[in-house]
Design a protein around this motif. Structure first.
Motif, PDB file in Angstrom:
ATOM      1  N   ALA A   1       0.757  -1.351  -0.027  1.00 59.82           N
ATOM      2  CA  ALA A   1       0.037  -0.099  -0.026  1.00 59.82           C
ATOM      3  C   ALA A   1       1.041   1.159   0.149  1.00 59.82           C
ATOM      4  N   ILE A   2       2.030   1.394   0.878  1.00 60.39           N
ATOM      5  CA  ILE A   2       2.820   2.164   0.826  1.00 60.39           C
ATOM      6  C   ILE A   2       3.629   2.700  -0.696  1.00 60.39           C
ATOM      7  N   ILE A   3       3.893   1.489  -1.327  1.00 57.12           N
ATOM      8  CA  ILE A   3       4.593   1.561  -2.465  1.00 57.12           C
ATOM      9  C   ILE A   3       3.555   2.123  -3.544  1.00 57.12           C
ATOM     10  N   SER A   4       2.249   1.893  -3.315  1.00 54.88           N
ATOM     11  CA  SER A   4       1.237   2.260  -4.207  1.00 54.88           C
ATOM     12  C   SER A   4       0.564   3.597  -3.951  1.00 54.88           C
ATOM     13  N   ILE A   5       1.070   4.323  -2.822  1.00 56.55           N
ATOM     14  CA  ILE A   5       0.475   5.557  -2.523  1.00 56.55           C
ATOM     15  C   ILE A   5       0.803   6.726  -3.356  1.00 56.55           C
ATOM     16  N   ASP A   6       1.906   6.705  -4.283  1.00 51.01           N
ATOM     17  CA  ASP A   6       1.954   7.610  -5.084  1.00 51.01           C
ATOM     18  C   ASP A   6       1.532   7.792  -6.412  1.00 51.01           C
ATOM     19  N   GLY A   7       0.676   6.401  -6.488  1.00 52.89           N
ATOM     20  CA  GLY A   7       0.101   6.023  -7.768  1.00 52.89           C
ATOM     21  C   GLY A   7       1.006   5.696  -9.034  1.00 52.89           C
ATOM     22  N   ARG A   8       2.145   5.371  -8.427  1.00 48.27           N
ATOM     23  CA  ARG A   8       3.006   4.679  -9.671  1.00 48.27           C
ATOM     24  C   ARG A   8       4.093   3.847  -8.853  1.00 48.27           C
ATOM     25  N   HIS A   9       4.561   2.774  -9.755  1.00 46.41           N
ATOM     26  CA  HIS A   9       5.533   1.787  -9.282  1.00 46.41           C
ATOM     27  C   HIS A   9       6.645   2.037 -10.200  1.00 46.41           C
ATOM     28  N   SER A  10       7.978   2.390  -9.621  1.00 45.32           N
ATOM     29  CA  SER A  10       9.023   2.663 -10.358  1.00 45.32           C
ATOM     30  C   SER A  10       9.824   1.110 -10.635  1.00 45.32           C
ATOM     31  N   GLU A  11      10.718   1.323 -11.342  1.00 46.40           N
ATOM     32  CA  GLU A  11      11.574  -0.051 -11.822  1.00 46.40           C
ATOM     33  C   GLU A  11      12.137  -0.621 -10.410  1.00 46.40           C
ATOM     34  N   GLU A  12      12.666   0.289  -9.714  1.00 46.60           N
ATOM     35  CA  GLU A  12      13.248  -0.243  -8.516  1.00 46.60           C
ATOM     36  C   GLU A  12      12.386  -0.800  -7.598  1.00 46.60           C
ATOM     37  N   GLU A  13      11.172  -0.162  -7.368  1.00 45.31           N
ATOM     38  CA  GLU A  13      10.102  -0.731  -6.479  1.00 45.31           C
ATOM     39  C   GLU A  13       9.413  -2.003  -6.915  1.00 45.31           C
ATOM     40  N   LYS A  14       9.237  -2.232  -8.437  1.00 45.87           N
ATOM     41  CA  LYS A  14       9.097  -3.364  -8.961  1.00 45.87           C
ATOM     42  C   LYS A  14       9.818  -4.561  -8.494  1.00 45.87           C
ATOM     43  N   LEU A  15      11.393  -4.202  -8.649  1.00 44.02           N
ATOM     44  CA  LEU A  15      12.605  -5.196  -8.313  1.00 44.02           C
ATOM     45  C   LEU A  15      12.484  -5.510  -6.964  1.00 44.02           C
ATOM     46  N   TRP A  16      12.367  -4.605  -5.931  1.00 47.85           N
ATOM     47  CA  TRP A  16      11.979  -4.908  -4.668  1.00 47.85           C
ATOM     48  C   TRP A  16      11.017  -5.936  -4.256  1.00 47.85           C
ATOM     49  N   LEU A  17       9.736  -5.362  -5.053  1.00 44.45           N
ATOM     50  CA  LEU A  17       8.754  -6.372  -4.608  1.00 44.45           C
ATOM     51  C   LEU A  17       8.897  -7.918  -5.202  1.00 44.45           C
ATOM     52  N   SER A  18       9.284  -7.959  -6.358  1.00 46.38           N
ATOM     53  CA  SER A  18       9.796  -9.218  -6.880  1.00 46.38           C
ATOM     54  C   SER A  18      10.866 -10.089  -6.124  1.00 46.38           C
ATOM     55  N   GLU A  19      11.665  -9.323  -5.458  1.00 49.92           N
ATOM     56  CA  GLU A  19      12.556  -9.880  -4.451  1.00 49.92           C
ATOM     57  C   GLU A  19      11.798 -10.429  -3.469  1.00 49.92           C
ATOM     58  N   ARG A  20      11.051  -9.531  -2.689  1.00 48.90           N
ATOM     59  CA  ARG A  20      10.146 -10.042  -1.579  1.00 48.90           C
ATOM     60  C   ARG A  20       9.442 -11.237  -1.953  1.00 48.90           C
ATOM     61  N   ALA A  21       8.733 -11.284  -2.933  1.00 50.44           N
ATOM     62  CA  ALA A  21       7.976 -12.360  -3.408  1.00 50.44           C
ATOM     63  C   ALA A  21       8.446 -13.578  -3.497  1.00 50.44           C
ATOM     64  N   ARG A  22      10.046 -13.543  -3.917  1.00 51.76           N
ATOM     65  CA  ARG A  22      10.840 -14.629  -4.109  1.00 51.76           C
ATOM     66  C   ARG A  22      11.194 -15.451  -2.835  1.00 51.76           C
ATOM     67  N   ILE A  23      11.645 -14.275  -1.975  1.00 51.06           N
ATOM     68  CA  ILE A  23      12.180 -14.600  -0.492  1.00 51.06           C
ATOM     69  C   ILE A  23      11.248 -15.116   0.488  1.00 51.06           C
ATOM     70  N   VAL A  24      10.163 -14.423   0.578  1.00 53.87           N
ATOM     71  CA  VAL A  24       9.148 -14.631   1.784  1.00 53.87           C
ATOM     72  C   VAL A  24       8.176 -15.824   1.535  1.00 53.87           C
ATOM     73  N   LYS A  25       7.823 -16.417   2.328  1.00 53.89           N
ATOM     74  CA  LYS A  25       7.280 -17.769   1.961  1.00 53.89           C
ATOM     75  C   LYS A  25       5.769 -17.481   2.003  1.00 53.89           C
ATOM     76  N   PHE A  26       5.362 -16.665   0.974  1.00 56.75           N
ATOM     77  CA  PHE A  26       3.837 -16.322   0.880  1.00 56.75           C
ATOM     78  C   PHE A  26       3.052 -17.648   0.123  1.00 56.75           C
ATOM     79  N   SER A  27       1.893 -17.825   0.637  1.00 56.34           N
ATOM     80  CA  SER A  27       1.196 -19.034   0.115  1.00 56.34           C
ATOM     81  C   SER A  27       0.554 -18.511  -1.282  1.00 56.34           C
ATOM     82  N   LYS A  28       0.047 -19.353  -1.910  1.00 58.05           N
ATOM     83  CA  LYS A  28      -0.518 -18.872  -3.315  1.00 58.05           C
ATOM     84  C   LYS A  28      -1.608 -17.987  -3.155  1.00 58.05           C
ATOM     85  N   GLU A  29      -2.310 -18.224  -2.147  1.00 59.00           N
ATOM     86  CA  GLU A  29      -3.528 -17.456  -1.756  1.00 59.00           C
ATOM     87  C   GLU A  29      -2.912 -16.092  -1.476  1.00 59.00           C
ATOM     88  N   GLN A  30      -2.059 -15.808  -0.728  1.00 57.32           N
ATOM     89  CA  GLN A  30      -1.400 -14.562  -0.277  1.00 57.32           C
ATOM     90  C   GLN A  30      -0.764 -13.698  -1.539  1.00 57.32           C
TER      91      GLN A  30
END
Length: 164
Positions: free
Chosen positions: A21-50
């Motif tokens: 929600a904080i990443i999205s607060i400014d209404g845009r997603h920079s390439e750095e933010e997208k990379l940060w998100l993809s790294e978190r999605a890879r590292i953190v053990k989210f379930s499929k539903e999550q």
């Protein structure tokens, strides 16, 4: 949401939702933010539903205020505070919207915290860490010189173990 083995807790998951929600607060997603998100999605053990929830909220962000009450673990709230600072600086643009979001989250997080009692507890822990048995502990009990020197230091510094 059910808790499966190796799945993160609901509190921690909601902390990550708040980060999104904080990443999205400014209404845009920079390439750095997208990379940060993809790294978190890879590292953190989210379930499929999550992961599905995060993907949905990436496209249609939710208000951070609706997520904060769902973060029930104080460690997760503290980590969120840290992550907001990280997120705010990922793209090099810590803009006013991100600063305002940080202030809002900080005020909500800090509302129920008694800093005076925490400071007293930390001071007590620090004082206890200076016990003479720790400060004047010999690294080599067979060394006559080291033991004599530590004994001498203890003798010239009675009762104040903060300054060995």
């Amino acid at each position: 949401m059910s808790q499966l083995k190796n799945e993160i807790s609901d509190s921690k998951f909601n902390m990550w939702r708040a980060c999104l929600a904080i990443i999205s607060i400014d209404g845009r997603h920079s390439e750095e933010e997208k990379l940060w998100l993809s790294e978190r999605a890879r590292i953190v053990k989210f379930s499929k539903e999550q992961l599905e929830t995060l993907e949905r909220e990436l496209k249609k962000p939710v208000d951070i205020e609706s997520i904060l009450p769902l973060i029930t673990d104080k460690k997760d709230l503290a980590f969120l505070m840290h992550q907001i600072r990280v997120i705010g600086n990922i793209d090099g643009l810590y803009d006013e919207d991100e600063k305002a979001a940080f202030k809002k989250v900080e005020s909500i997080v800090m509302k129920g915290i008694d800093l005076t009692s925490i400071e007293k507890e930390v001071q007590k822990m620090e004082d206890e860490s200076y016990h003479e048995d720790v400060v004047y502990k010999s690294g080599n009990s067979a060394s006559y010189l080291e033991n004599w020197f530590l004994g001498f230091k203890k003798w010239i510094n009675p009762g104040d173990y903060k300054e060995p």
